[in-house]
Design a protein around this motif. Structure first.
Motif, PDB file in Angstrom:
ATOM      1  N   GLY A  35       7.427 -13.835  -6.292  1.00 22.79           N
ATOM      2  CA  GLY A  35       8.028 -13.033  -7.352  1.00 22.79           C
ATOM      3  C   GLY A  35       7.094 -12.702  -8.495  1.00 22.79           C
ATOM      4  O   GLY A  35       7.433 -11.896  -9.361  1.00 22.79           O
ATOM      5  N   THR A  36       5.911 -13.302  -8.527  1.00 22.85           N
ATOM      6  CA  THR A  36       4.936 -13.019  -9.574  1.00 22.85           C
ATOM      7  C   THR A  36       4.468 -11.576  -9.445  1.00 22.85           C
ATOM      8  O   THR A  36       4.124 -11.129  -8.352  1.00 22.85           O
ATOM      9  N   PRO A  37       4.448 -10.836 -10.574  1.00 24.91           N
ATOM     10  CA  PRO A  37       3.969  -9.454 -10.495  1.00 24.91           C
ATOM     11  C   PRO A  37       2.457  -9.397 -10.294  1.00 24.91           C
ATOM     12  O   PRO A  37       1.720 -10.262 -10.747  1.00 24.91           O
ATOM     13  N   GLY A  38       2.038  -8.374  -9.576  1.00 21.20           N
ATOM     14  CA  GLY A  38       0.619  -8.154  -9.350  1.00 21.20           C
ATOM     15  C   GLY A  38       0.300  -6.674  -9.422  1.00 21.20           C
ATOM     16  O   GLY A  38       1.198  -5.829  -9.402  1.00 21.20           O
ATOM     17  N   GLN A  39      -0.969  -6.363  -9.528  1.00 13.33           N
ATOM     18  CA  GLN A  39      -1.420  -4.974  -9.515  1.00 13.33           C
ATOM     19  C   GLN A  39      -2.832  -4.939  -8.977  1.00 13.33           C
ATOM     20  O   GLN A  39      -3.700  -5.701  -9.404  1.00 13.33           O
ATOM     21  N   MET A  40      -3.046  -4.075  -8.006  1.00 12.15           N
ATOM     22  CA  MET A  40      -4.366  -3.894  -7.412  1.00 12.15           C
ATOM     23  C   MET A  40      -4.500  -2.431  -7.018  1.00 12.15           C
ATOM     24  O   MET A  40      -3.499  -1.753  -6.760  1.00 12.15           O
ATOM     25  N   SER A  41      -5.741  -1.963  -6.930  1.00  7.83           N
ATOM     26  CA  SER A  41      -5.948  -0.625  -6.373  1.00  7.83           C
ATOM     27  C   SER A  41      -5.777  -0.721  -4.857  1.00  7.83           C
ATOM     28  O   SER A  41      -5.867  -1.805  -4.272  1.00  7.83           O
ATOM     29  N   ARG A  42      -5.547   0.421  -4.234  1.00 11.85           N
ATOM     30  CA  ARG A  42      -5.458   0.415  -2.764  1.00 11.85           C
ATOM     31  C   ARG A  42      -6.761  -0.115  -2.163  1.00 11.85           C
ATOM     32  O   ARG A  42      -6.753  -0.866  -1.197  1.00 11.85           O
ATOM     33  N   GLU A  43      -7.869   0.292  -2.733  1.00 12.58           N
ATOM     34  CA  GLU A  43      -9.174  -0.152  -2.250  1.00 12.58           C
ATOM     35  C   GLU A  43      -9.281  -1.677  -2.312  1.00 12.58           C
ATOM     36  O   GLU A  43      -9.756  -2.314  -1.366  1.00 12.58           O
ATOM     37  N   GLU A  44      -8.820  -2.276  -3.399  1.00 14.21           N
ATOM     38  CA  GLU A  44      -8.843  -3.733  -3.529  1.00 14.21           C
ATOM     39  C   GLU A  44      -7.912  -4.389  -2.515  1.00 14.21           C
ATOM     40  O   GLU A  44      -8.259  -5.414  -1.909  1.00 14.21           O
ATOM     41  N   MET A  45      -6.726  -3.815  -2.334  1.00 17.76           N
ATOM     42  CA  MET A  45      -5.791  -4.374  -1.353  1.00 17.76           C
ATOM     43  C   MET A  45      -6.386  -4.325   0.052  1.00 17.76           C
ATOM     44  O   MET A  45      -6.286  -5.293   0.813  1.00 17.76           O
ATOM     45  N   LEU A  46      -6.989  -3.206   0.394  1.00 12.26           N
ATOM     46  CA  LEU A  46      -7.598  -3.069   1.718  1.00 12.26           C
ATOM     47  C   LEU A  46      -8.743  -4.070   1.886  1.00 12.26           C
ATOM     48  O   LEU A  46      -8.887  -4.690   2.946  1.00 12.26           O
TER      49      LEU A  46
ATOM     50  N   ASP B 111     -10.107   9.795  -1.836  1.00 15.78           N
ATOM     51  CA  ASP B 111     -10.717   8.923  -2.844  1.00 15.78           C
ATOM     52  C   ASP B 111      -9.738   8.577  -3.960  1.00 15.78           C
ATOM     53  O   ASP B 111      -9.677   7.430  -4.402  1.00 15.78           O
ATOM     54  N   ALA B 112      -8.971   9.547  -4.414  1.00 16.28           N
ATOM     55  CA  ALA B 112      -8.004   9.294  -5.483  1.00 16.28           C
ATOM     56  C   ALA B 112      -6.947   8.286  -5.035  1.00 16.28           C
ATOM     57  O   ALA B 112      -6.490   7.458  -5.828  1.00 16.28           O
ATOM     58  N   ASP B 113      -6.563   8.346  -3.748  1.00 17.17           N
ATOM     59  CA  ASP B 113      -5.591   7.386  -3.219  1.00 17.17           C
ATOM     60  C   ASP B 113      -6.164   5.972  -3.256  1.00 17.17           C
ATOM     61  O   ASP B 113      -5.469   5.012  -3.573  1.00 17.17           O
ATOM     62  N   LEU B 114      -7.434   5.842  -2.895  1.00 22.12           N
ATOM     63  CA  LEU B 114      -8.076   4.532  -2.857  1.00 22.12           C
ATOM     64  C   LEU B 114      -8.141   3.901  -4.244  1.00 22.12           C
ATOM     65  O   LEU B 114      -7.967   2.697  -4.393  1.00 22.12           O
ATOM     66  N   MET B 115      -8.387   4.711  -5.260  1.00 24.58           N
ATOM     67  CA  MET B 115      -8.561   4.191  -6.612  1.00 24.58           C
ATOM     68  C   MET B 115      -7.243   3.917  -7.328  1.00 24.58           C
ATOM     69  O   MET B 115      -7.222   3.193  -8.311  1.00 24.58           O
ATOM     70  N   LYS B 116      -6.146   4.454  -6.812  1.00 27.80           N
ATOM     71  CA  LYS B 116      -4.853   4.315  -7.489  1.00 27.80           C
ATOM     72  C   LYS B 116      -4.401   2.856  -7.541  1.00 27.80           C
ATOM     73  O   LYS B 116      -4.364   2.161  -6.536  1.00 27.80           O
ATOM     74  N   ALA B 117      -4.050   2.399  -8.747  1.00 26.67           N
ATOM     75  CA  ALA B 117      -3.533   1.047  -8.929  1.00 26.67           C
ATOM     76  C   ALA B 117      -2.046   1.041  -8.586  1.00 26.67           C
ATOM     77  O   ALA B 117      -1.310   1.960  -8.946  1.00 26.67           O
ATOM     78  N   ILE B 118      -1.625   0.005  -7.884  1.00 24.36           N
ATOM     79  CA  ILE B 118      -0.244  -0.117  -7.446  1.00 24.36           C
ATOM     80  C   ILE B 118       0.305  -1.453  -7.925  1.00 24.36           C
ATOM     81  O   ILE B 118      -0.312  -2.507  -7.726  1.00 24.36           O
TER      82      ILE B 118
ATOM     83  N   LEU C  24       0.820  -1.214   0.000  1.00 22.52           N
ATOM     84  CA  LEU C  24       0.000   0.000   0.000  1.00 22.52           C
ATOM     85  C   LEU C  24       0.854   1.265   0.000  1.00 22.52           C
ATOM     86  O   LEU C  24       0.450   2.291  -0.548  1.00 22.52           O
ATOM     87  N   GLN C  25       2.027   1.177   0.606  1.00 18.96           N
ATOM     88  CA  GLN C  25       2.929   2.329   0.691  1.00 18.96           C
ATOM     89  C   GLN C  25       3.965   2.324  -0.427  1.00 18.96           C
ATOM     90  O   GLN C  25       4.887   3.144  -0.418  1.00 18.96           O
TER      91      GLN C  25
END
Length: 167
Positions: free
Chosen positions: A113-124, A99-106, A58-59
Motif C-alpha cells: 500500500g505504500t505509494p511509489g513513483q518511477m518513470s517507465r524506463e526505471e520500472m523496465l 522516448d516521451a513514454d519512457l520518461m513519463k513518471a507513473i 506500466l499501463q
C-alpha cells in the motif's frame, strides 16, 4: 544506441534467459528433493508476480496482488507458459514505446500500500535487474544439485543471437 533499443535487447535477453531457466528447472524437478524444487519454483514464481505487478503499473492499471509471493507452488507448466507470455508482452510493450513514454513518471502503490513513483524506463530497468537477481538464485540451486546452470549473461545472449560478434 537509444534507450528503447537497449531495453528491447534486454527484454529479449530476459526471455532467452528465462527459457534456459525453464529447461533447467524441468530437469531439476526430476533430480532434486521436494524442498529444493519448491524453493526454486517459488523464487521463479515470485519474479513472475513482480513482472506482472510492474506490467500493470506500466499501463497505469491496478493489479490484484497484495504480496509478491504465494503460499502454493504453482503448476510448473502453467507457470512456464505464463512466464513466456509475460516475456513476449514486455518485448512487444517496449517495442511500441516512444522516448516521451519512457520518461513519463507513473504513480503506483506497492503491494503493502505504500505509494511509489518511477518513470517507465526505471520500472523496465527494475524488471530486468530483478529477474536477473532471482535467476541467479535459482542458478545457484541448479549448480549445487547438478554441477551447472543455464547460461545467463547478456554477452552470451548477444553472441548466440548474432554469431558474427564472435569473429
Amino acid at each position: 544506441m537509444s534507450a528503447q533499443t537497449l531495453l528491447i535487447s534486454l527484454f529479449e535477453y530476459k526471455a532467452w534467459a528465462d527459457q534456459g531457466l525453464i529447461a533447467g528447472l524441468t530437469r531439476l524437478g526430476t533430480l532434486s528433493s521436494e524442498v529444493e524444487y519448491r524453493t526454486a519454483v517459488g523464487i521463479f514464481n515470485h519474479a513472475h508476480i513482480v513482472d506482472r505487478i510492474f506490467g500493470a503499473n506500466l499501463q497505469c492499471e491496478k493489479h490484484t496482488y497484495s504480496r509478491t509471493d504465494s503460499d502454493d507452488v504453482p503448476n510448473l507448466e502453467d507457470l512456464f507458459n505464463a512466464i513466456r507470455d509475460m516475456d513476449r508482452w514486455y518485448v512487444q510493450y517496449v517495442t511500441h514505446l516512444r522516448d516521451a513514454d519512457l520518461m513519463k513518471a507513473i504513480a503506483f502503490s506497492f503491494t503493502d500500500g505504500t505509494p511509489g513513483q518511477m518513470s517507465r524506463e526505471e520500472m523496465l530497468g527494475h524488471v530486468v535487474t530483478h529477474g536477473g537477481y532471482h535467476r541467479g538464485e535459482i542458478g545457484r540451486i541448479l549448480t549445487q544439485l547438478t554441477g551447472s546452470s543455464p547460461r545467463d549473461t547478456f554477452t552470451g545472449f548477444l553472441h548466440e543471437v548474432d554469431p558474427a560478434r564472435s569473429r
